[in-house]
Design an enzyme around this catalytic site. Structure first.
Site, PDB file in Angstrom:
ATOM      1  N   ASN A 240      37.465  31.101  26.634  1.00 34.69           N
ATOM      2  CA  ASN A 240      36.300  30.525  27.307  1.00 34.69           C
ATOM      3  C   ASN A 240      36.737  29.263  28.037  1.00 34.69           C
ATOM      4  OD1 ASN A 240      35.075  32.470  25.794  1.00 34.69           O
ATOM      5  ND2 ASN A 240      33.911  31.097  24.489  1.00 34.69           N
ATOM      6  N   ASP A 242      35.136  26.684  28.571  1.00 31.76           N
ATOM      7  CA  ASP A 242      34.626  25.446  27.956  1.00 31.76           C
ATOM      8  C   ASP A 242      35.290  25.142  26.607  1.00 31.76           C
ATOM      9  OD1 ASP A 242      33.443  27.225  26.214  1.00 31.76           O
ATOM     10  OD2 ASP A 242      31.375  26.735  26.742  1.00 31.76           O
ATOM     11  N   LYS A 385      29.731  22.720  24.111  1.00 34.51           N
ATOM     12  CA  LYS A 385      28.488  23.474  24.341  1.00 34.51           C
ATOM     13  C   LYS A 385      27.307  22.530  24.579  1.00 34.51           C
ATOM     14  CE  LYS A 385      30.385  27.503  23.341  1.00 34.51           C
ATOM     15  NZ  LYS A 385      30.759  28.390  24.454  1.00 34.51           N
TER      16      LYS A 385
END
Length: 497
Positions: A240, A242, A385
């Site tokens: 991912n 992030d 997140k």
């Protein structure tokens, strides 16, 4: 009605429903402009296959009785992989690698418009900047040619491509491909809500990217898979965008390319030990003789607490994956990649209840040969997140070097503090406005902030700090304040004189 009669009746309904969906999809396809027909047809065919499987499957997709702990040797400790050291020819190993970042997500949960990868996370650098810096550093250090591939969605593609021009002079070749665009279906009728292929105006909410499990088909359909195989590349490292801990690890790559038993792994999943914060993460299990990723959504309700238990299932999937390109090609051509369907219910702005059918990239582990889990240090899982995560990575807990974040040596214990910022901090611009500078957090264990709170310059937080401004109150933490094991509540205003 007898049981046989009932199942025949259900089968007839199922067939009728598939026929109705097929007709709706054909109608949608007729609205595609000629240059988009082939691409749209691939997307809609992919959706039809997924919908067919959705109608066949009933209830939780795992039989809890068959779930076992994975055998000892199927999840290797990272230390053991690292102890093998590195070969002299690191460059030749690196030249077999392609880095793929999942870049389909928007920054909406953090109050930002556009792709999440373009949010500034450290010294004005975005997630994408840091990724490019990391790979450029590898290519310069070892004189290699590791490319970066971004899997975009229709939500992020245009904005990402505009930005990519700024990396033209970097020593990284950057490629992009788009994941599929599938139609959302009405929760009651199970028919697509889209009337045509456009995704603007009232049709904006009619489409969705179907989760990162779509990478196998989209990567294959884009032609990039064959291109890289033709260039002699052998593995992709998928993560991912992030997750700031997901950097290329030379020890894992060496283990893949020079496996000790001569049998190459086709799929490696990096897992790490669960903490109380990770109880919902997917876990690796042994199921019918294969390694299998089990997500919380697949667990029967009666066993959810057992699934969350840190003692029974000690590890979870970081979504850092190393996958053989040749194996992806073989399985894709055999239509043999099997991923459980995730049914994701949504309520649209107008109140309409819809379903989107998704798959997850790690769920395919059971389709590959010789799969392996590697239990990596927590530092390889550093996802951003929320703004609480952002505060950690912006702080002096981490130092930045060539795009990689490492925990500061000045921190005496290797764990990350637990940070919970309240709803006043959810959006990035609100969060930034509330901190004149990021506090010193080297000795922090736990921070909870709730309500209308601001921080002056050079604040230092240590131990456990809880700051609660009740409704209507405001707390300004003064510049230079040192809060150690303190609870601050009530009202504290500091005004310029």
């Amino acid at each position: 009605m007898s049981q046989d009669g009932a199942s025949q009746f259900q089968e007839v309904i199922r067939q009728e429903l598939e026929l109705s969906v097929k007709k709706e999809l054909e109608k949608i396809l007729t609205t595609a402009p000629s240059h988009e027909v082939e691409h749209t047809k691939k997307d809609l065919d992919g959706f039809r296959k997924l919908f067919h499987r959705f109608l066949q499957e009933k209830g939780p997709s795992v039989d809890w009785g068959k779930i076992q702990r994975p055998p000892e040797d199927s999840i290797q400790p990272y230390e053991k992989i690292k102890a093998r050291g590195l070969p002299d020819n690191i460059a030749s190993v690196l030249n077999k690698l392609v880095v793929v970042k999942l870049n389909g997500g928007l920054g909406t949960s953090m109050g930002c418009k556009g792709p999440k990868s373009l949010i500034g996370v450290r010294n004005e650098n975005t997630f994408l900047d840091l990724t490019v810096q990391q790979i450029e550093h590898l290519n310069k250090t070892y004189n290699t040619d590791v490319p970066l591939v971004l899997m975009n969605s229709f939500n992020t593609d245009e904005d990402t491509k505009k930005i990519l021009q700024k990396y033209n002079h970097c020593r990284v070749k950057i490629y992009t491909f788009n994941q599929s665009r599938y139609p959302r279906i009405n929760k009651e009728s199970l028919l697509p809500i889209a009337k045509d292929v456009s995704y603007s105006g009232e049709n904006t909410e009619a489409w969705y990217p179907p989760g990162h499990g779509d990478i196998y088909a989209s990567f294959y359909n884009s032609g990039l898979l064959d291109t890289f195989i033709g260039e002699g590349k052998e593995y992709i490292f998928v993560s991912n965008i992030d997750n700031l801990g997901a950097t290329v690890d030379l020890y894992i790559l060496n283990h893949l390319m020079n496996s000790p038993n001569g049998k190459r792994c086709e799929f490696v999943m990096e897992v790490t030990n669960k903490t109380r914060a990770d109880v919902k993460g997917g876990t690796l299990t042994q199921y019918e003789g294969k390694l299998r990723l089990v997500e919380i959504a697949q667990v029967p309700k009666a066993h959810v607490d057992e699934f969350k238990s840190v003692s029974k299932f000690k590890i979870f999937n970081t979504n850092n994956l190393w996958i053989s390109l040749a194996a992806v090609k073989r399985l894709q051509e055999q239509n043999a990649i099997d991923m459980e369907i995730i049914v994701n219910p949504k309520t649209l702005d107008g109140g309409l209840n819809v379903i989107q059918l998704e798959t997850a990239v790690g769920a395919a582990i059971k389709s590959f040969e010789n799969s392996l889990g590697i239990n990596v240090p927590r530092s390889r899982f550093l996802p951003v997140k929320t703004t609480s995560d952002l505060l950690l990575v912006m702080s002096n807990l981490y130092s930045l070097n060539a795009g990689s974040l490492t925990m500061s040596e000045k921190r005496e214990f290797p764990t990350v503090p637990l940070v919970k910022l309240g709803s006043s901090f959810t959006k990035v611009q609100d969060y930034l406005r509330r901190f004149e500078s990021i506090p010193d957090m080297l000795e922090l264990d736990h921070l909870t902030v709730s309500g209308d709170v601001t921080f002056g310059k050079n604040v230092s937080l240590k131990g456990t700090v809880i700051i609660i401004a009740n409704h209507g109150d405001r707390i300004d933490i003064p510049p230079g304040a040192v809060l150690e094991n303190k609870i601050v509540s009530g009202n504290l205003r500091i005004l310029d004189h």
